[in-house]
Design an enzyme around this catalytic site. Structure first.
Site, PDB file in Angstrom:
ATOM      1  N   ALA A  59       0.831  -1.207   0.000  1.00  0.00           N
ATOM      2  CA  ALA A  59       0.000   0.000   0.000  1.00  0.00           C
ATOM      3  C   ALA A  59       0.869   1.262   0.000  1.00  0.00           C
ATOM      4  O   ALA A  59       0.530   2.253  -0.659  1.00  0.00           O
ATOM      5  CB  ALA A  59      -0.946  -0.012   1.194  1.00  0.00           C
ATOM      6  N   ALA A  62       2.030   1.732  -3.509  1.00  0.00           N
ATOM      7  CA  ALA A  62       0.927   2.213  -4.343  1.00  0.00           C
ATOM      8  C   ALA A  62       0.643   3.686  -4.082  1.00  0.00           C
ATOM      9  O   ALA A  62       0.486   4.474  -5.029  1.00  0.00           O
ATOM     10  CB  ALA A  62      -0.328   1.375  -4.086  1.00  0.00           C
ATOM     11  N   GLU A  63       0.579   4.088  -2.817  1.00  0.00           N
ATOM     12  CA  GLU A  63       0.291   5.490  -2.519  1.00  0.00           C
ATOM     13  C   GLU A  63       1.422   6.396  -2.984  1.00  0.00           C
ATOM     14  O   GLU A  63       1.183   7.498  -3.482  1.00  0.00           O
ATOM     15  CB  GLU A  63       0.020   5.708  -1.032  1.00  0.00           C
ATOM     16  CG  GLU A  63      -0.363   7.149  -0.757  1.00  0.00           C
ATOM     17  CD  GLU A  63      -1.117   7.361   0.541  1.00  0.00           C
ATOM     18  OE1 GLU A  63      -1.381   8.530   0.845  1.00  0.00           O
ATOM     19  OE2 GLU A  63      -1.445   6.387   1.234  1.00  0.00           O
ATOM     20  N   THR A  64       2.642   5.945  -2.865  1.00  0.00           N
ATOM     21  CA  THR A  64       3.787   6.726  -3.344  1.00  0.00           C
ATOM     22  C   THR A  64       3.689   6.966  -4.842  1.00  0.00           C
ATOM     23  O   THR A  64       3.815   8.100  -5.317  1.00  0.00           O
ATOM     24  CB  THR A  64       5.106   5.999  -3.015  1.00  0.00           C
ATOM     25  OG1 THR A  64       5.232   5.883  -1.592  1.00  0.00           O
ATOM     26  CG2 THR A  64       6.306   6.738  -3.585  1.00  0.00           C
TER      27      THR A  64
END
Length: 141
Positions: A59, A62-64
């Site tokens: 996660a 993914a957020e990065t």
């Protein structure tokens, strides 16, 4: 003067010093008009106790990548971007190698943006499917 793709990637990767991205060894490796790709090594740094990739590390990758997509593909001279929601469906375990996250726009609004982020392994197998919502807010002077 317009920067080359390599120069933009180098600048983007340079700002990760002393952050979670540096700790997890997340690196941006490619981008285009509507996508950004990052990679992260799978090793003891990102394992859960039984020796496979931790969903939280996935996660974070993914957020990065989604946040960098918003930064690279939106007007951030006058706005700043923050993630406001992320979800992840993990479908495959990974024990070694790298995982790659590719963020693409689902919705590119003025205020909110929605990204689909596919996380794959070295053999291009789907590991996780993530969705990230970001918000673009005006910079104050």
């Amino acid at each position: 003067m317009q920067l080359s793709k390599q120069a933009i990637l180098e600048r983007a990767n340079a700002v990760t010093k002393n952050t979670l991205m540096e700790t997890l060894k997340i690196e941006l490796v490619d981008f285009g008009d509507d996508f950004v790709v990052g990679k992260m090594p799978v090793n003891e740094r990102v394992y859960q106790p039984d020796g496979v990739l931790h969903g939280g590390a996935t996660a974070a990758l993914a957020e990065t990548v989604g946040s960098f997509a918003a930064e690279l593909l939106l007007d951030t001279k006058n706005h700043f971007v923050r993630g406001i929601e992320i979800s992840a469906n993990h479908v495959k375990s990974v024990k070694e190698g790298h995982v790659y996250a590719k963020a693409t726009f689902i919705h590119k609004g003025r205020t909110t943006q929605l990204f689909e982020i596919k996380v794959t392994d070295d053999d291009d197998n789907l590991v996780s499917l993530c969705k990230l919502t970001t918000i673009s807010l005006p910079r104050t002077k």
